[in-house]
Motif scaffolding. Structure first.
Motif, PDB file in Angstrom:
ATOM      1  N   UNK A 186       0.829  -1.195   0.000  1.00 22.08           N
ATOM      2  CA  UNK A 186       0.000   0.000   0.000  1.00 22.08           C
ATOM      3  C   UNK A 186       0.862   1.242   0.000  1.00 22.08           C
ATOM      4  N   UNK A 187       0.230   2.377   0.211  1.00 24.72           N
ATOM      5  CA  UNK A 187       0.944   3.653   0.090  1.00 24.72           C
ATOM      6  C   UNK A 187       1.806   3.965   1.303  1.00 24.72           C
ATOM      7  N   UNK A 188       1.224   3.892   2.484  1.00 25.60           N
ATOM      8  CA  UNK A 188       1.976   4.205   3.711  1.00 25.60           C
ATOM      9  C   UNK A 188       1.298   3.475   4.859  1.00 25.60           C
ATOM     10  N   UNK A 248      -3.791   2.333   7.423  1.00 23.00           N
ATOM     11  CA  UNK A 248      -3.621   2.408   5.974  1.00 23.00           C
ATOM     12  C   UNK A 248      -3.961   3.808   5.491  1.00 23.00           C
ATOM     13  N   UNK A 249      -3.201   4.309   4.532  1.00 17.82           N
ATOM     14  CA  UNK A 249      -3.390   5.658   4.005  1.00 17.82           C
ATOM     15  C   UNK A 249      -3.739   5.587   2.527  1.00 17.82           C
ATOM     16  N   UNK A 250      -4.978   5.955   2.185  1.00 16.45           N
ATOM     17  CA  UNK A 250      -5.468   5.990   0.810  1.00 16.45           C
ATOM     18  C   UNK A 250      -5.449   4.610   0.143  1.00 16.45           C
ATOM     19  N   UNK A 251      -4.260   4.062  -0.087  1.00 14.12           N
ATOM     20  CA  UNK A 251      -4.116   2.794  -0.804  1.00 14.12           C
ATOM     21  C   UNK A 251      -3.635   1.729   0.177  1.00 14.12           C
ATOM     22  N   UNK A 252      -4.481   0.718   0.418  1.00 19.46           N
ATOM     23  CA  UNK A 252      -4.169  -0.283   1.423  1.00 19.46           C
ATOM     24  C   UNK A 252      -3.282  -1.402   0.915  1.00 19.46           C
ATOM     25  N   UNK A 253      -2.861  -2.278   1.817  1.00 16.68           N
ATOM     26  CA  UNK A 253      -1.977  -3.385   1.437  1.00 16.68           C
ATOM     27  C   UNK A 253      -2.769  -4.576   0.913  1.00 16.68           C
ATOM     28  N   UNK A 254      -2.052  -5.555   0.427  1.00 20.11           N
ATOM     29  CA  UNK A 254      -2.590  -6.888   0.192  1.00 20.11           C
ATOM     30  C   UNK A 254      -1.825  -7.819   1.109  1.00 20.11           C
ATOM     31  N   UNK A 297      -7.800   7.561   6.085  1.00 23.22           N
ATOM     32  CA  UNK A 297      -7.205   6.481   6.870  1.00 23.22           C
ATOM     33  C   UNK A 297      -8.228   5.394   7.182  1.00 23.22           C
ATOM     34  N   UNK A 298      -7.795   4.140   7.056  1.00 26.24           N
ATOM     35  CA  UNK A 298      -8.586   3.037   7.586  1.00 26.24           C
ATOM     36  C   UNK A 298      -7.665   2.062   8.305  1.00 26.24           C
ATOM     37  N   UNK A 299      -8.276   1.177   9.103  1.00 22.13           N
ATOM     38  CA  UNK A 299      -7.518   0.405  10.087  1.00 22.13           C
ATOM     39  C   UNK A 299      -7.858  -1.074   9.994  1.00 22.13           C
TER      40      UNK A 299
END
Length: 321
Positions: free
Chosen positions: A9-11, A56-62, A111-113
């Protein structure tokens, strides 16, 4: 068990409630930018309020889980995908070993968590697992997660509260494009011109893309400072001072142009005057804003700020009941 980061993700960083007691040494409190949303994620998976989550900031991880577990996603609205199938946020998600979790395009906010039963079990640094990238402290080697990282997960705590499968509607946070942020004026609002003070407290401001965990910059009509002879040691601009400590939530207006709200990773002092401070009860709102969000800064009294803090505490108590 552990979480394998397939794409970062982004950050994406590890965060918890924060690192307290070191601000006077220049180490900020950090922690999740939206403490309430992070608490909801932990509550859904059966954690306590202390466990670390992924912010997660804007673009989340996989990511991939290597054992059966429980996961939850809260915060800004985003599509949650488990093995490519859409699932619902703000709910308890039962995962099997090998399941992969990814995310769609963010639909609002910033932001999401991600919480997992047992919490992200990286080592504590100065009493917190929160990542402080500028100081290379906490989290995963003091940085955002990277592809190939394997994040250890702790043992799920013994259940002491009733299971929560989804967040009740009356506990859901609000997301939108317009926000009212309550502030207390000072320490240096007297240095603003009358028009500058009116602009700060009565005009509409727009969040710019220049926003992160250290501070968020807003565009608008400007809030000019009085043209006065500067004290020895201060800079030449009227927005400069001879240095002072910064409270979390301090509002600076360098050059009288764009207000900057200092957030959880901000420095603890410097040479810009603080025209006002956002009350603690409203600090989570900034994680719910995306670029272009409209904000009005509304002055309140100390009594009103304390009442708002009590209301926020009561809302958290409902989460943990």
């Amino acid at each position: 068990m552990s979480l394998e980061i397939l794409t970062p993700g982004l950050a994406t960083t590890v965060q918890d409630r924060g690192r307290f007691g070191y601000y006077r040494f220049g180490i900020p409190q950090g922690g999740a930018m939206d403490q309430y949303a992070a608490a909801l994620a932990n509550r859904l998976v059966g954690n306590t309020e202390k466990e670390a989550v992924l912010e997660c900031t804007y673009l989340g991880p996989k990511l991939r889980v290597d054992a059966d577990t429980v996961l939850a996603v809260t915060g800004s609205p985003v599509d949650v995908l488990v093995n490519g199938e859409r699932r619902t946020g703000y709910t308890r998600l039962e995962l099997a070993a090998g399941d992969e979790v990814s995310f769609g395009v963010l639909k609002g906010g910033a932001k999401y968590f991600i919480a997992v039963a047992g919490g992200i079990d990286v080592p504590e640094v100065l009493g917190s697992r929160s990542t402080y990238p500028i100081g290379r402290l906490g989290g995963v080697q003091g940085r955002a997660v990277q592809a190939g990282d394997t994040l250890p997960v702790g043992a799920p705590p013994q259940a002491t509260l009733p299971r929560m499968d989804e967040v009740p509607e009356d506990l859901l946070p609000d997301y939108g494009r317009e926000f009212t942020v309550r502030i207390m004026l000072g320490l240096y609002d007297h240095k603003l011109t009358e028009q500058g003070l009116r602009n700060l407290t009565e005009a509409e401001w727009t969040l710019t893309p220049v926003a992160d965990r250290m501070g968020l910059r807003f565009d608008g009509p400007g809030a000019e400072w009085k043209q006065e002879e500067q004290p020895f040691g201060a800079g030449q601009d009227p927005s400069n001072i001879t240095d002072a400590g910064y409270a979390v939530g301090s509002i600076q207006i360098p050059g009288g142009t764009q207000p900057i709200v200092l957030h959880c990773d901000a420095v603890s002092g410097g040479g810009y005057a603080q025209a006002a401070t956002v009350i603690s009860a409203d600090m989570d709102l900034f994680a719910r804003m995306g670029p272009g969000a409209k904000v009005r800064f509304v002055p309140v009294t100390m009594e009103q700020a304390l009442d708002a803090r009590a209301e926020r505490k009561a809302r958290f108590a409902r989460v943990w009941s």
